[in-house]
Enzyme design. Structure first.
Site, short mmCIF file in Angstrom:
data_model
loop_
_atom_site.label_atom_id
_atom_site.label_comp_id
_atom_site.label_asym_id
_atom_site.label_seq_id
_atom_site.Cartn_x
_atom_site.Cartn_y
_atom_site.Cartn_z
N HIS A 79 -5.20 6.72 -9.58
CA HIS A 79 -4.74 6.26 -7.74
C HIS A 79 -3.99 4.93 -7.97
O HIS A 79 -4.62 4.09 -7.40
CB HIS A 79 -5.92 6.74 -7.03
CG HIS A 79 -5.26 6.91 -5.14
ND1 HIS A 79 -5.53 7.95 -4.41
CD2 HIS A 79 -4.48 5.91 -4.58
CE1 HIS A 79 -4.60 7.55 -3.82
NE2 HIS A 79 -4.18 6.18 -3.45
N LEU A 121 2.79 2.49 -7.70
CA LEU A 121 4.41 1.58 -9.26
C LEU A 121 5.19 1.70 -8.24
O LEU A 121 6.08 0.68 -8.62
CB LEU A 121 4.03 3.01 -10.60
CG LEU A 121 3.39 2.95 -10.93
CD1 LEU A 121 3.47 3.44 -12.27
CD2 LEU A 121 2.73 2.63 -11.73
N ASN A 164 4.32 8.54 -2.55
CA ASN A 164 4.95 7.55 -1.58
C ASN A 164 6.48 6.52 -2.07
O ASN A 164 5.90 5.13 -1.44
CB ASN A 164 4.19 6.57 -0.43
CG ASN A 164 3.03 6.43 -1.00
OD1 ASN A 164 2.68 6.14 -2.62
ND2 ASN A 164 2.42 5.34 -0.16
N ASP A 176 -0.52 11.22 -0.23
CA ASP A 176 -1.32 9.24 0.16
C ASP A 176 -0.23 9.29 1.24
O ASP A 176 1.04 8.05 0.44
CB ASP A 176 -1.34 9.59 -1.25
CG ASP A 176 -2.40 8.08 -0.90
OD1 ASP A 176 -3.48 8.67 -0.17
OD2 ASP A 176 -2.15 7.41 -1.17
N HIS A 236 -5.37 11.73 1.59
CA HIS A 236 -5.30 10.38 2.19
C HIS A 236 -6.14 11.36 3.35
O HIS A 236 -5.69 11.37 3.72
CB HIS A 236 -4.14 9.67 2.04
CG HIS A 236 -4.59 8.74 3.01
ND1 HIS A 236 -4.08 7.49 2.71
CD2 HIS A 236 -4.20 8.65 4.37
CE1 HIS A 236 -4.32 6.48 3.63
NE2 HIS A 236 -4.60 7.65 4.64
N HIS A 262 -9.96 7.84 -2.48
CA HIS A 262 -10.38 6.34 -1.63
C HIS A 262 -11.23 6.40 -0.58
O HIS A 262 -11.32 6.22 0.61
CB HIS A 262 -9.30 6.25 -1.01
CG HIS A 262 -8.87 6.28 -0.15
ND1 HIS A 262 -7.74 6.78 0.72
CD2 HIS A 262 -6.70 6.60 -0.24
CE1 HIS A 262 -6.90 7.04 0.95
NE2 HIS A 262 -6.36 7.08 0.50
N ASN A 281 -5.71 0.82 3.52
CA ASN A 281 -6.19 1.83 4.06
C ASN A 281 -6.60 2.11 3.49
O ASN A 281 -6.29 2.78 2.21
CB ASN A 281 -5.08 2.02 4.48
CG ASN A 281 -5.19 3.30 6.09
OD1 ASN A 281 -6.08 3.46 6.21
ND2 ASN A 281 -4.65 3.75 5.99
N ASP A 299 -6.17 2.52 -6.45
CA ASP A 299 -5.55 2.55 -4.77
C ASP A 299 -4.87 1.65 -5.14
O ASP A 299 -4.47 0.68 -4.77
CB ASP A 299 -6.35 2.67 -3.99
CG ASP A 299 -5.01 3.53 -2.64
OD1 ASP A 299 -4.40 3.16 -2.79
OD2 ASP A 299 -5.69 2.59 -1.04
#
Lengths: 435, 316
Positions: free
Chosen positions: A61, A64, A95, A153, A180, A233, A282, A309
């Site tokens: 997770h 980048l 995302n 996510d 998520h 997460h 988050n 994350d």
């Protein structure tokens, strides 16, 4: 070219190995693991006693940021950060801008990763087109192009119906839907865990159950559809409780926890630096009860993976009012030290369990190579220096972004070296590795 | 050995009541007594802050607080200026940090900051040499309001310790509430807070107060009734069904005030919503000290500015 790693403690839980063995690498593959291996013509590396040779760690997770937010991180800087943190592979979230919801973006990421040539990169595609939560993205095409999972996510899959369809659809390709978990109506404008700390700081809260409600929804849908949901997460004790119940009923549910969620609590928002935006992520840092539930889940086996994350943000973006700062912290270069210090040296788990959480299980969940040192597997190896004293200095991070709440923290344990495909891609200058 | 009486604040900034000891709070209140006297003179000016520059940096609209600070600064002979920045232009323009660093470059002695984000003053305090005075940050604190409220109560009641103070209104979003609870509990008042269950923040009980959703219980036998403003957008946000229902359930009416002590005082930080949280008869009645609060605000802010300005340099 052959290389023989002689004399380190080898921990390979998939093969039930934990002891002093030699590891023979032939080209980009593991050739053999055993006692006193002979290898004519191989380069001999005497691994100092005290170092631990493990199958390569996989962070399932990370963000980048490329394409679109290269001021925070690029694929190249991200993988450099990964190998410096001891990870031989990372799975990157969709995302980006544009969103990784089509094969073109997936191929771009893979091409950038090939150019960088450090850690392996496994793109994760979007569940919905544009992550808008309306219609499914072209998931078959994403899978074909190299995506190993799908997720929206940053946001939850918007509706129960879409989550149902995604779980049904992904089951055809044997890839997980990563969730998520966060009920958006309960989250509202929240910026911190809803509790006494946020109340006293005047910050809008995000209750723990906002996470558990979505997790509960998806676990029920996975049960109904037979799909595989992976809960990303986790931060709330109620979420891990939902996962535990799901697992006990045989639902295909797996889950991950990040080092900050098994280490920190929301007290860090108030002190030592009040409103430090590097404590804003988050899901948020929650209470001791939640943090302890994460640890308990790691110890009792409920938790499948430790992920970071890794969420790089530029200094300027974090140097603002708390409620205006973006969520997220970098994590690739701190995860191993935190895990060794807080979980292994405390006696909560052994090194084999750590390897399960950070290598074996991520490989299984994402159906990617690695997670073991079996002959024929890629020669992806993480070498740990479990007793190395490490002090986190954010200015020394390889990642393009420096947003960590662990600046100045000292830990026992770190990375000695990282080998990907038989190639030594990182050697910690503070450790005598023999490499 | 008895410690000498406090003559200065132990902090460079006033970020919140949370940082102040009971002793420091009393020092501010005592200093404000002297400042109030200045306001009664024909020439309402003392040279205390002569040559010091104070910037009132307001990112939220404010009439009362900004005017009050400005009058306080002028009465202390500070060079004062107002920088009002609409939040919308900040979204497009420079960051709070850049704004602050630019102002800082002009060497002000103090910056009085009002901002919609909780913790904005803490951020400025980390980057500015100037003393930062919190004039209200988001839902966090409004320390000078709590100090002027305490001053007003002490003026009327002679003390704070042991008084029953009922605070009624939007507890969840109120910085006035947080500062007042911190201050009143530090000085030994018995604080009751009352709101619809939807407007009570989690962790309220841990702040050392009694929490109730029954307004009659909160007001019963109270020495002080402090009303908090109800904002229209709270109704739109679904916290309660209608302003009318809010008034019938939580509004401070003459009938409810009768449950308090006969000499109870009615307070409100303003601006008041007549017929929403408070009936006009109560706001305008003889027990109301709402305008005294406004008047005392100047004296209290003079005291804060004076105490934060540090020792006077006497070059002779």
């Amino acid at each position: 070219m052959k290389r023989l790693l002689k004399g380190g403690r080898v921990v390979d839980p998939a093969n039930g190995k934990d002891g002093v063995f030699d590891v023979l690498i032939d080209g980009d593959r593991i050739a053999d693991v055993g006692k006193d291996l002979k290898a004519d013509g191989a380069e001999i590396v005497d691994v100092p006693a005290g170092l631990i040779v493990c199958p390569g760690f996989i962070d399932m997770h990370v963000h980048l940021r490329e394409p679109g937010q290269e001021h925070k991180e690029t694929v190249a800087t991200g993988v450099a950060s990964a190998v410096a943190g001891g990870f031989t592979a990372v799975a990157c979230m969709p995302n980006t801008r544009p969103v990784n919801d089509n094969a073109g973006v997936t191929r771009l990421i893979l091409q950038k990763a090939a150019e960088a040539g450090l850690a392996r990169v496994y793109p994760i595609g979007a569940v919905s087109r544009g992550q808008k939560g309306e219609e499914l993205a072209d998931i078959a095409e994403l899978k074909e192009a190299g995506c190993v999972a799908v997720t929206d996510d940053g946001l939850p899959v918007a509706t129960a119906m879409l989550a149902r369809r995604a779980l049904e659809y992904t089951s055809m390709f044997d890839i997980p839907m990563i969730e998520h978990c966060e009920d958006q109506s309960l989250k509202g404008d929240g910026v911190a865990h809803e509790g006494a700390v946020a109340a006293s700081l005047g910050l809008r809260g995000i209750p723990g159950v906002a996470e558990a409600i979505t997790a509960g929804r998806d676990i029920l849908l996975a049960e109904m559809t037979g799909g595989h949901v992976h809960i990303a997460h986790m931060s709330a004790w109620t979420t891990i409780e939902a996962v535990r119940q799901g697992k006990s009923r045989g639902v295909k549910v797996t889950c991950e926890v990040c080092p900050h969620h098994f280490t920190l609590t929301d007290d860090l928002l108030a002190a030592p630096i009040a409103y430090d935006t590097n404590t804003k992520m988050n899901p948020p840092l929650r209470e001791a009860r939640d943090r302890d539930a994460m640890i308990a889940g790691i110890v009792d086996g409920t938790v499948d993976a430790i992920s970071t994350d890794h969420a790089p943000h530029h200094y300027d973006e974090k140097n603002v009012e708390f409620d205006r700062a973006p969520f997220g912290i970098v994590g690739l270069e701190t995860a191993i030290s935190i895990t060794l210090d807080k979980l292994v040296h405390t006696g909560l788990i052994g090194v084999p369990r750590m390897v399960e959480l950070m290598s074996v299980n991520p490989a299984k969940i994402l159906h990617v190579p690695g997670g073991t040192l079996s002959p024929g597997e890629p020669a992806d190896i993480t070498i740990l220096a479990p007793d190395l004293p490490v002090t986190i200095d954010k200015t020394k991070l390889v990642s393009k972004s420096k947003n960590t709440p662990f600046h100045g923290w000292s830990f026992k344990g770190g990375v000695a070296a990282t080998i990907v495909g038989g190639k030594v891609v990182y050697v910690n200058p503070a450790v005598e590795t023999g490499l | 050995m008895v410690a000498p009486p406090l003559t200065a604040l132990k902090h460079k900034h006033l970020l919140g009541i949370a940082d102040l000891s009971a002793e420091e709070i009393v020092l501010v209140l005592d200093t404000a007594e002297a400042m109030k006297e200045v306001g009664k003179r024909t020439i309402k000016k003392v040279p205390t802050l002569r040559g010091r520059t104070v910037i009132n940096l307001f990112f939220e609209p404010s009439t009362r607080t900004r005017t009050s600070f400005e009058i306080a600064e002028k009465r202390l002979s500070a060079d004062t200026l107002n920088v009002a920045i609409a939040s919308s232009s900040v979204v497009k323009g420079e960051t709070l940090v850049d704004t602050a660093m630019n102002l800082e470059a002009m060497s002000p002695s103090m910056i009085v900051l009002r901002h919609s984000s909780s913790g904005a003053c803490h951020l400025l305090a980390r980057i500015c040499k100037a003393a930062i005075v919190n004039a209200g940050d988001g839902m966090h604190e409004h320390p000078t309001q709590a100090l002027l409220d305490a001053f007003t109560i002490r003026e009327r009641k002679g003390r704070l310790k042991g008084l029953k103070v009922a605070i009624v209104g939007d507890l969840l979003h109120s910085r006035v509430l947080r500062s007042n609870v911190l201050l009143l509990t530090k000085l030994g008042a018995e604080v009751w807070v009352c709101a619809p269950a939807t407007l009570i923040p989690p962790g309220m009980k841990q702040m050392g107060v009694r929490v109730t959703t029954r307004v009659d219980e909160a007001v019963e036998g109270a020495d002080v009734i402090m009303m908090l403003r109800i904002q229209l957008e709270r109704m739109q946000g679904g916290y309660f069904p209608s302003l009318r229902e809010y008034f019938t359930t939580f509004g401070m009416t003459e009938a409810r005030v009768k449950r308090a002590k006969p000499d109870a005082i009615i307070m409100h930080p303003g601006p008041i919503n007549r017929g929403v949280e408070i009936a006009s008869e109560v706001a305008d009645g003889s027990a109301s000290v709402i305008l005294d609060q406004v008047a005392n605000g100047v004296a209290v802010r003079m005291a804060v500015l004076y105490l934060l300005a540090g020792p006077q340099i006497d070059t002779d």
